[in-house]
Design a protein around this motif. Structure first.
Motif, mmCIF file in Angstrom:
data_model
loop_
_atom_site.group_PDB
_atom_site.id
_atom_site.type_symbol
_atom_site.label_atom_id
_atom_site.label_comp_id
_atom_site.label_asym_id
_atom_site.label_seq_id
_atom_site.Cartn_x
_atom_site.Cartn_y
_atom_site.Cartn_z
ATOM 1 N N PHE B 120 0.853 -1.232 -0.110
ATOM 2 C CA PHE B 120 0.021 -0.085 -0.142
ATOM 3 C C PHE B 120 0.990 1.384 -0.018
ATOM 4 C CE2 PHE B 120 -4.287 -1.146 1.837
ATOM 5 C CZ PHE B 120 -4.842 -2.158 0.633
ATOM 6 N N ILE B 123 2.235 1.907 -3.333
ATOM 7 C CA ILE B 123 1.288 2.537 -4.198
ATOM 8 C C ILE B 123 1.046 3.966 -4.050
ATOM 9 C CG2 ILE B 123 -1.322 2.316 -4.716
ATOM 10 C CD1 ILE B 123 -1.277 -0.627 -4.134
ATOM 11 N N GLY B 128 0.324 8.714 -5.158
ATOM 12 C CA GLY B 128 -0.924 9.600 -4.048
ATOM 13 C C GLY B 128 -0.500 10.845 -3.612
ATOM 14 N N VAL B 178 -7.080 1.819 -3.602
ATOM 15 C CA VAL B 178 -6.586 2.699 -4.595
ATOM 16 C C VAL B 178 -7.465 3.677 -5.064
ATOM 17 C CG1 VAL B 178 -5.304 2.844 -6.739
ATOM 18 C CG2 VAL B 178 -5.045 0.946 -5.051
ATOM 19 N N SER B 179 -8.559 3.464 -5.413
ATOM 20 C CA SER B 179 -9.673 4.440 -5.694
ATOM 21 C C SER B 179 -10.019 5.242 -4.776
ATOM 22 C CB SER B 179 -11.067 3.603 -6.189
ATOM 23 O OG SER B 179 -11.693 3.183 -5.107
ATOM 24 N N LYS B 181 -7.889 6.425 -2.604
ATOM 25 C CA LYS B 181 -6.563 7.294 -2.748
ATOM 26 C C LYS B 181 -6.516 8.241 -3.820
ATOM 27 C CE LYS B 181 -5.444 5.785 1.602
ATOM 28 N NZ LYS B 181 -5.804 6.954 2.479
ATOM 29 N N MET B 202 -0.411 4.854 -10.080
ATOM 30 C CA MET B 202 -0.813 4.195 -8.977
ATOM 31 C C MET B 202 -1.640 2.704 -9.332
ATOM 32 S SD MET B 202 -2.472 6.917 -6.455
ATOM 33 C CE MET B 202 -2.880 5.923 -4.939
ATOM 34 N N VAL B 203 -2.324 2.761 -10.521
ATOM 35 C CA VAL B 203 -2.956 1.283 -10.923
ATOM 36 C C VAL B 203 -1.720 0.439 -11.297
ATOM 37 C CG1 VAL B 203 -4.323 0.472 -12.852
ATOM 38 C CG2 VAL B 203 -4.975 2.375 -11.604
ATOM 39 N N MET B 206 -0.166 -0.909 -8.468
ATOM 40 C CA MET B 206 -1.354 -1.877 -7.789
ATOM 41 C C MET B 206 -1.143 -3.215 -8.614
ATOM 42 S SD MET B 206 -5.372 -1.776 -7.891
ATOM 43 C CE MET B 206 -5.562 -1.581 -9.441
#
Lengths: 238, 250
Positions: B120, B123, B128, B178-179, B181, B202-203, B206
């Motif tokens: 996390f 990511i 983020g 993730v969504s 953030k 970020m994706v 992930m």
């Protein structure tokens, strides 16, 4: 490699790219179900089958429909391959499962069972294509060629093939059960396609959910009625 | 009050683990689940056994450290609560309760109930964040924000990064985290300069961490202690699509 190709291949390798593909092909297959259901529903309105045969003749000979048939198979194949990739990647994401788990406390069984429902549908589809599509496209079938008394032109008697296929009650039961699997697949798949494509909005969510639930019940119900009604006709009840 | 526990014990990431039976008696129903594990560990230490390793920090539901899969649910049966806010009154006297760590390839087990959730952090590090100028603080309200957007951003920002979404997801997907953030920044003007890059990076991170794919099952939303909504995942889907096909960012 140009920047554009790099970008688009990265998109479809990503987890979200697979989601978009699943949603798009799913919605495309939903549009096919609507057309298929509409055309086949003609069997209800004419027990001689000539109305249905005329619609089927149009579908079998129209050039746009024939091209869409190829697109449909491509869409179906993409939906299957994408679904299998998601299934195996998702299993790999949790190598060791829980010793004790209560998934029903947080989600519906059918939303978790899209892969198994899809596999059941694919099994049914192979049988269904063998029953009708293979016959009408590739086989020299005397029954199909038999001219129908009501026919204006020389067309295949697909209705007689339906009557012949659904005179077997076991086939009727399999078809009806397959529609139950389709209903649950759609109950999750319809709204899920919208969510995957980012189409989630407080103003429209209720409408999407209601349309999805209605579609998942009505379309498989009409499909299930077809073999039942034709069977009842063959045994003389209807 | 008495509980029969089946606790996952595992010495390290490579060792084989197993469920071990413990019975803890003399419990108060108003104890938190973590306090109950403290009592268990007291007994174990007195007997000269290794205490159960578990993550915890603030014990008031805001830090995201506690992380047990209790009785088949992430953070246990209490809705919208972390394990530290789960009280023994949620159970019946004499109940048998399974306690396991989060199960995810991306969250390897460190010891017993402790998992490594640094995936996390990586990511977040991938995108983020926002860039701000140093210097004096801006005047309050000189950057107008729509009230609805402010509220949605705040709701997304409530995510404490505990990983319950991953633990509960049958696919082991991290998309709710993730969504959330991505959303908390995408909804605000300060988040716009890096919006495309953030969604892409970020994706990408992930996926690289080995999380599963979202299939909109909704278990994450149901089990999230901070009630993060699936609408955030739809927003991420839109942002990633727009960034992939619409922007020149790569």
């Amino acid at each position: 490699m140009s920047a554009a190709t790099h970008k688009s291949s990265a998109l479809f390798k990503s987890s979200l790219g697979k989601k978009y593909l699943m949603g798009l092909t799913g919605l495309f297959l939903i549009s096919f179900l609507l057309v298929h259901c509409f055309v086949n529903a003609m069997v209800f309105f004419d027990r001689s089958g000539s109305l249905f045969n005329e619609y089927a003749h149009f579908m079998g000979t129209n050039i746009i429909i024939r091209i869409m048939e190829v697109v449909l198979f491509a869409g179906l194949l993409l939906h299957i391959i994408d679904g299998l990739m998601l299934y195996f990647q998702n299993r790999a994401a949790r190598p060791q499962g829980y010793a004790y788990n209560k998934p029903n406390a947080n989600s519906s069984w059918y939303s978790r069972s899209m892969a198994i429902l899809g596999t059941l549908l694919l099994t049914f589809l192979i049988m269904h294509l063998a029953h009708f599509w293979v016959h009408s496209r590739f086989m020299e079938d005397n029954m199909l060629k038999q001219p129908h008394p009501d026919f204006k032109t020389d067309m295949l008697n697909l209705y007689s093939l339906m009557v012949d296929t659904f005179s077997n009650p076991i086939v009727v039961v399999i078809y009806v059960l397959a529609q139950v699997a389709l209903a649950y697949h759609l109950l999750h798949g319809f709204w899920s396609a919208f969510q995957s494509l980012g189409l989630n909005h407080t103003k429209y969510n209720n409408a999407i959910h209601m349309a999805g639930t209605a579609f998942a019940i009505v379309i498989p119900f009409i499909f299930a009625l077809m073999p039942i009604v034709i069977y009842l006709r063959t045994i003389g009840v209807m | 009050m008495k509980l029969n526990l089946k606790v996952w014990r595992q010495n390290n990431a490579n060792a084989a683990g197993k469920l071990v039976d413990y019975t803890v008696d003399g419990l108060n129903p108003d104890m938190s689940f973590l306090e109950m594990v403290d009592v268990l560990n007291d007994h174990l230490v007195k007997k000269g056994e290794e205490p159960v390793a578990f993550d915890h920090d603030c014990r008031e539901g805001i830090c995201g450290m506690c992380s047990m899969y209790i009785d088949g649910r992430a953070h246990g049966p209490q809705h919208a609560a972390t394990t530290c806010q789960l009280y023994l009154r949620s159970f019946k006297d004499g109940d048998t309760v399974h306690v396991e760590p989060w199960r995810s390839r991306a969250f390897p087990i460190v010891k017993d109930l402790v998992t490594d959730r640094s995936a996390f952090d990586r990511i977040i590090a991938a995108g983020g964040f926002i860039s701000v100028n140093t210097g004096q603080a801006r005047d309050a309200n000189n950057l107008p924000v729509d009230k609805h957007d402010a509220e949605k951003a705040m709701d997304a920002a409530a995510c404490i990064g505990c990983g319950a979404c991953v633990a509960a997801c049958p696919n082991g997907a991290a998309m709710l985290f993730v969504s959330a953030k991505i959303s908390q920044l995408a909804l605000l003007p300060q988040g716009q300069p890096e919006r495309d890059l953030r969604a892409l990076r970020m994706v990408e991170q992930m996926d690289a961490e080995g999380f599963g794919n979202c299939s909109n099952i909704g278990a994450c939303e149901a089990e999230c202690p901070k009630e993060i909504k699936l609408t955030n995942i739809a927003r991420m889907n839109r942002d990633f699509l727009a960034a992939s096909v619409g922007s020149e960012t790569e």
